[in-house]
Design an enzyme around this catalytic site. Structure first.
Site, PDB file in Angstrom:
ATOM      1  N   ASP A  22     -19.955  15.035 -21.019  1.00 11.27           N
ATOM      2  CA  ASP A  22     -18.474  14.197 -21.498  1.00 11.27           C
ATOM      3  C   ASP A  22     -18.130  13.362 -20.347  1.00 11.27           C
ATOM      4  O   ASP A  22     -17.531  13.724 -19.255  1.00 11.27           O
ATOM      5  CB  ASP A  22     -17.620  15.206 -21.682  1.00 11.27           C
ATOM      6  CG  ASP A  22     -16.232  14.877 -21.932  1.00 11.27           C
ATOM      7  OD1 ASP A  22     -16.129  13.657 -22.412  1.00 11.27           O
ATOM      8  OD2 ASP A  22     -15.169  15.723 -22.198  1.00 11.27           O
ATOM      9  N   ASN A  24     -15.517  10.808 -20.631  1.00  9.36           N
ATOM     10  CA  ASN A  24     -14.274  10.401 -20.588  1.00  9.36           C
ATOM     11  C   ASN A  24     -13.293  11.791 -20.809  1.00  9.36           C
ATOM     12  O   ASN A  24     -12.145  11.517 -21.125  1.00  9.36           O
ATOM     13  CB  ASN A  24     -13.948   9.475 -21.927  1.00  9.36           C
ATOM     14  CG  ASN A  24     -14.198  10.191 -23.176  1.00  9.36           C
ATOM     15  OD1 ASN A  24     -14.678  11.211 -23.294  1.00  9.36           O
ATOM     16  ND2 ASN A  24     -13.846   9.144 -24.349  1.00  9.36           N
ATOM     17  N   ASP A  30     -20.763  12.277 -24.857  1.00 10.76           N
ATOM     18  CA  ASP A  30     -20.695  10.906 -25.427  1.00 10.76           C
ATOM     19  C   ASP A  30     -21.858  10.111 -25.042  1.00 10.76           C
ATOM     20  O   ASP A  30     -22.735  10.596 -24.039  1.00 10.76           O
ATOM     21  CB  ASP A  30     -19.242  10.316 -25.202  1.00 10.76           C
ATOM     22  CG  ASP A  30     -19.032  10.445 -23.840  1.00 10.76           C
ATOM     23  OD1 ASP A  30     -19.906  10.221 -22.853  1.00 10.76           O
ATOM     24  OD2 ASP A  30     -17.724  10.893 -23.671  1.00 10.76           O
ATOM     25  N   ASP A  99     -32.322   9.969 -34.850  1.00 10.28           N
ATOM     26  CA  ASP A  99     -32.347  11.138 -35.706  1.00 10.28           C
ATOM     27  C   ASP A  99     -31.760  10.559 -37.160  1.00 10.28           C
ATOM     28  O   ASP A  99     -30.436  10.099 -37.223  1.00 10.28           O
ATOM     29  CB  ASP A  99     -31.451  12.051 -35.320  1.00 10.28           C
ATOM     30  CG  ASP A  99     -31.894  13.527 -35.932  1.00 10.28           C
ATOM     31  OD1 ASP A  99     -32.224  13.692 -37.153  1.00 10.28           O
ATOM     32  OD2 ASP A  99     -31.799  14.606 -35.504  1.00 10.28           O
ATOM     33  N   ASP A 200     -34.856  13.777 -40.834  1.00 14.09           N
ATOM     34  CA  ASP A 200     -34.349  15.206 -41.122  1.00 14.09           C
ATOM     35  C   ASP A 200     -34.847  15.658 -42.458  1.00 14.09           C
ATOM     36  O   ASP A 200     -34.622  14.476 -43.269  1.00 14.09           O
ATOM     37  CB  ASP A 200     -32.835  15.050 -41.034  1.00 14.09           C
ATOM     38  CG  ASP A 200     -32.068  16.365 -41.302  1.00 14.09           C
ATOM     39  OD1 ASP A 200     -32.232  17.045 -40.266  1.00 14.09           O
ATOM     40  OD2 ASP A 200     -31.273  16.285 -42.221  1.00 14.09           O
ATOM     41  N   GLU A 242     -39.121  16.462 -40.458  1.00 12.03           N
ATOM     42  CA  GLU A 242     -38.721  17.797 -40.513  1.00 12.03           C
ATOM     43  C   GLU A 242     -39.174  18.531 -41.595  1.00 12.03           C
ATOM     44  O   GLU A 242     -38.607  17.927 -42.794  1.00 12.03           O
ATOM     45  CB  GLU A 242     -37.180  18.085 -40.001  1.00 12.03           C
ATOM     46  CG  GLU A 242     -36.745  19.345 -40.021  1.00 12.03           C
ATOM     47  CD  GLU A 242     -35.241  19.431 -40.232  1.00 12.03           C
ATOM     48  OE1 GLU A 242     -34.877  20.695 -39.803  1.00 12.03           O
ATOM     49  OE2 GLU A 242     -34.736  18.785 -40.709  1.00 12.03           O
ATOM     50  N   HIS A 316     -31.836  21.875 -32.036  1.00 14.80           N
ATOM     51  CA  HIS A 316     -30.363  22.176 -32.132  1.00 14.80           C
ATOM     52  C   HIS A 316     -30.143  23.240 -33.138  1.00 14.80           C
ATOM     53  O   HIS A 316     -28.748  23.713 -33.228  1.00 14.80           O
ATOM     54  CB  HIS A 316     -29.563  20.725 -32.719  1.00 14.80           C
ATOM     55  CG  HIS A 316     -30.227  20.349 -33.898  1.00 14.80           C
ATOM     56  ND1 HIS A 316     -31.533  19.747 -34.054  1.00 14.80           N
ATOM     57  CD2 HIS A 316     -29.720  20.149 -35.250  1.00 14.80           C
ATOM     58  CE1 HIS A 316     -31.697  19.336 -35.262  1.00 14.80           C
ATOM     59  NE2 HIS A 316     -30.593  19.505 -35.654  1.00 14.80           N
ATOM     60  N   ASP A 317     -31.121  23.667 -33.930  1.00 15.52           N
ATOM     61  CA  ASP A 317     -31.020  24.611 -35.032  1.00 15.52           C
ATOM     62  C   ASP A 317     -31.297  25.983 -34.722  1.00 15.52           C
ATOM     63  O   ASP A 317     -31.163  26.962 -35.367  1.00 15.52           O
ATOM     64  CB  ASP A 317     -31.549  24.226 -36.218  1.00 15.52           C
ATOM     65  CG  ASP A 317     -31.003  23.126 -37.102  1.00 15.52           C
ATOM     66  OD1 ASP A 317     -29.689  22.802 -36.941  1.00 15.52           O
ATOM     67  OD2 ASP A 317     -31.546  22.443 -37.706  1.00 15.52           O
TER      68      ASP A 317
END
Length: 546
Positions: A22, A24, A30, A99, A200, A242, A316-317
């Site tokens: 992060d 900011n 970000d 992605d 995806d 995927e 991420h899953d």
């Protein structure tokens, strides 16, 4: 032998932007945060960043619900930041893999808003609407996120299809205009200089909902070939699909170079080995280790030179592999993380590292369901509570398999919030960041980070790791994972103990060699007697045979 491609020897690093860095201090990772850490990734040695979605999105499913494919989510920055990321990564020899979610959009995408507003507009046929049957849903199709896959549009009294959240309406790929819109958008990103795409749930785009067909529909490969021809086919780009339902036979359809579809696919056969067959991922079962080796062996040998493997433990899953199939205790976390990395990275295929995997980040146990964020997990919790499951059993499944295990913020150092942000993050940081962080890893020459760095270097230096044949050894042993890679006169032997009890490895007499050297081990004093090795807990050794 396959025609050599740059991605054969590449290593991909997945970034989940919301949780990476992060810049900011609004609690959300970000694009500028990613730019600030590119030198760290260059140090690791990776070649490609797979960037989870950064497009404009209302964030019902953390960016996998796209409302504008040609704009950037405000929380992540601007298109100028995206252009800077592409430039800064390219300057360091790192490609960006976007992605792409082509199966569905957000219900806040202008196409869907127009489709709902005006049933006679062309956009109505961009999605899949059906009339009620006997006053209810058109059929019994279920959503991956629980409940029916059909949602009533009250204005028209018709149902629309959503294989995921009701805020993620499925696109109608039978409509040529939809496909052309998507191809035009893909070319927009190619023109910006991306290195490729992760597609995806691409195996769902050929769905035929009236016949209850979701994955691997009859026109699926026709569509992917058409997309290839109209977009990335003539470019030197990496594309990975995927494909949850892929077998080696199906994977060859996707990834055989002569078919002009994709570079490779993600298949998930090994990932479902710790759930009860026929039930959901939440219904836990002990890992069948013999079966794990069998699955890897099948994918390593059956694709042969007619396709290409992707190699991964995490994304991420998925939960953190060191907690899932390793041992995240203080005593064995580092050893087991290095062992798991070794076993995977010396196989044939393109390895993927998920952020934090290279420092041995673990699953998290939050105190209350209120501290979780993931829509899939929260829907399952509500559903099972209503069905009378015990809360402690539901939470046990969440601790083991919940997607938020992978999404806790990256642990950079031992300062507030692990150095991810100076304010409260969107999702709590795993409290073990004080000990498990990048800073500690960079200062320790024997760290998990440095082990990954060495594995990447071996792949770059040894053609046998990239293109060699794979032969599984000890296939029926309950603890040892061992195999040989062979290319012409080059041979690499990998020997690993998957568990925490000592095991004896005896080299098969059919394996001929004149000498050997240890390329890498997760112990400082691994055996110099290759004929008979006393493997300690989680010990993993890579031998180069001469």
């Amino acid at each position: 032998m396959l025609e050599k491609k740059w991605w054969h020897s590449s290593v991909v690093y997945q970034i989940y932007p919301r949780s990476f860095c992060d810049s900011n201090n609004d609690g959300i990772g970000d694009l500028k945060g990613i730019i600030s850490k590119l030198d760290y990734l260059k140090e690791l040695g990776i070649d490609v960043i797979w960037l989870s979605p950064v497009y404009k999105s209302p964030n019902d499913d953390n960016g996998y619900d796209i409302s504008d494919y040609r704009d950037i989510m405000d929380e992540f920055g601007t298109m100028e930041d995206m252009d800077n990321l592409l430039k800064e990564a390219n300057d360091r020899g790192i490609k960006i893999l976007m992605d792409l979610v082509l199966n569905h959009t957000s219900d806040e995408h202008k196409w869907f808003m127009e489709a709902k507003k005006n049933p006679n507009s062309k956009y109505r046929d961009y999605y899949i609407f059906r009339k009620p049957v006997d006053g209810k849903e058109p059929n019994e199709m279920k959503s991956t996120f629980s409940g029916s896959a059909w949602e009533l549009d009250k204005n028209s009294n018709e149902y629309y299809l959503h294989l995921f959240s009701k805020k993620q309406p499925d696109l109608n790929w039978e409509n040529e205009e939809v496909r052309n819109e998507l191809y035009d958008m893909i070319n927009f990103w190619i023109d910006k200089g991306v290195g490729g795409f992760r597609l995806d749930v691409i195996d769902l785009v050929g769905k035929e909902p009236d016949k209850l067909i979701t994955a691997n529909g009859p026109k699926l490969h026709e569509y992917i070939n058409e997309m290839n021809v109209n977009t990335f086919g003539k470019k030197d780009l990496l594309t990975v699909g995927e494909t949850w339902g892929a077998t080696p036979k199906i994977a060859k359809l996707y990834s055989n170079p002569i078919r002009n579809e994709l570079s490779m696919v993600f298949q998930f056969e090994h990932i479902s080995l710790d759930e009860i067959p026929g039930k959901t991922k939440w219904d836990l079962a002990p890992l069948n280790f013999i079966k794990l080796k069998e699955v890897f062996n099948k994918w390593q040998t059956e694709l042969d030179n007619e396709g290409w493997n992707s190699l991964f433990w995490n994304n991420h899953d998925l939960p953190r592999i060191v907690s899932r199939w390793g041992n995240d205790s203080e005593e064995y976390r580092e050893l087991s993380a290095k062992m798991l990395a070794t076993v995977l990275h010396m196989q044939k295929g393109t390895p993927y590292i998920y952020q934090g995997e290279e420092i041995g980040m673990t699953n998290v146990v939050f105190d209350s369901i209120d501290e979780y964020n993931d829509i899939e997990l929260l829907n399952m919790y509500k559903e099972r509570i209503s069905e009378g499951y015990k809360e402690e059993d539901i939470m046990k499944s969440i601790y083991a398999k919940g997607r938020d295990n992978a999404r806790t913020p990256m642990q950079w150092d031992d300062s507030l919030n692990g150095g991810f942000s100076k304010v409260k993050p969107w999702l709590k940081v795993n409290p073990n960041y004080v000990d498990i962080n990048v800073k500690n890893n960079l200062e320790d020459e024997n760290s998990i980070f440095n082990h990954y760095k060495k594995l990447i270097k071996i792949r770059k230096n040894e053609d046998v790791v990239v293109y060699g044949d794979f032969k599984l050894l000890y296939k029926d042993h309950n603890s040892i994972f061992s195999y040989i890679r062979e290319l012409n006169d080059e041979k690499i032997l990998v020997v690993a103990n998957f568990y925490d009890k000592n095991e004896e490895f005896v080299l098969d007499k059919s394996i001929k060699y004149e000498g050997f050297e240890i390329l890498l081990s997760n112990y400082k004093d691994s055996s110099k007697d290759i004929e008979k090795i006393n493997l300690r807990p989680y010990e993993a050794i890579i031998y180069k045979l001469k």
